[in-house]
Design a protein around this motif. Structure first.
Motif, PDB file in Angstrom:
ATOM      1  N   LEU A 133    -115.915 -81.920 -55.391  1.00  0.00           N
ATOM      2  CA  LEU A 133    -114.962 -82.736 -56.164  1.00  0.00           C
ATOM      3  C   LEU A 133    -113.754 -81.893 -56.568  1.00  0.00           C
ATOM      4  N   SER A 134    -114.002 -80.679 -57.031  1.00  0.00           N
ATOM      5  CA  SER A 134    -112.923 -79.781 -57.423  1.00  0.00           C
ATOM      6  C   SER A 134    -111.980 -79.524 -56.255  1.00  0.00           C
ATOM      7  N   TYR A 135    -112.555 -79.267 -55.095  1.00  0.00           N
ATOM      8  CA  TYR A 135    -111.756 -79.010 -53.889  1.00  0.00           C
ATOM      9  C   TYR A 135    -110.988 -80.261 -53.453  1.00  0.00           C
ATOM     10  N   GLN A 136    -111.680 -81.381 -53.341  1.00  0.00           N
ATOM     11  CA  GLN A 136    -111.069 -82.603 -52.817  1.00  0.00           C
ATOM     12  C   GLN A 136    -110.023 -83.201 -53.751  1.00  0.00           C
ATOM     13  N   ALA A 137    -110.273 -83.155 -55.043  1.00  0.00           N
ATOM     14  CA  ALA A 137    -109.359 -83.778 -55.999  1.00  0.00           C
ATOM     15  C   ALA A 137    -108.394 -82.768 -56.617  1.00  0.00           C
TER      16      ALA A 137
END
Length: 183
Positions: A133-137
């Motif tokens: 989530l951290s990477y994608q968003a």
């Protein structure tokens, strides 16, 4: 007789996978990451199938969703969902089943260790999901935790408590009727 046993196992895996596919899309949107019943279904899968077969069931669920059947939260499916912000949590379900199943299979008669195993499995799922989530968003880890983990802890603990007390009853009934195949 052995072929009949294998047939029963395949049927159980199919039925449990279907239950996961039915419960997982039922979700409550609360932001980027919805509340879903997927993890509750997976906890029950572990009690019903054991570790190895529940991991297989999770993989089948993910493959069904990957090909586009709307079995993920909010009735979505397809590769974009797995590659999207919540994909890490979906993949994390495999590891949730693995860790939870390890504890439940080995310490079935000790509810507190089964509970601990489900908590640890959920934490592994949280870690994988939060990193993705951290990477994608494009969020910091602390922001991703605030969006994808913190709001879910109370509900997930309730699901774990439910599974801790209902799961053994289901497994005991399956064992009593010689329908639990843990091999």
């Amino acid at each position: 007789m052995e072929n009949k046993s294998h047939l029963y196992q395949m049927v159980y895996i199919g039925v449990v996978t279907a239950v996961i596919c039915i419960l997982a899309p039922l979700s409550i949107p609360i932001g980027l990451v919805p509340i879903s019943f997927t993890n509750l279904a997976i906890y029950f899968a572990v009690y019903i199938l054991g570790m190895k077969k529940s991991v297989l069931s999770c993989i089948l669920y993910i493959l069904i969703g990957f090909i586009g059947v709307p079995v993920f939260s909010q009735f979505t499916g397809g590769p974009a969902k797995l590659l999207g912000p919540t994909g890490g949590y979906i993949i994390g379900f495999i590891f949730m089943a693995l860790v939870s199943g390890f504890f439940i299979d080995r310490f079935f008669d000790k509810w507190y260790l089964c509970f601990t195993g489900m908590v640890l499995g959920t934490i592994v799922c949280y870690i994988l999901g939060t990193i993705w989530l951290s990477y994608q968003a494009n969020l910091s880890i602390s922001s991703a935790l605030g969006v994808g983990v913190i709001p879910f802890i109370p509900g997930d603990l309730i699901k774990i408590v439910i599974a801790t007390f209902i799961g053994p009853l289901i497994r005991k009934q399956l064992m009593k009727s010689n329908m639990f195949f843990n091999y």
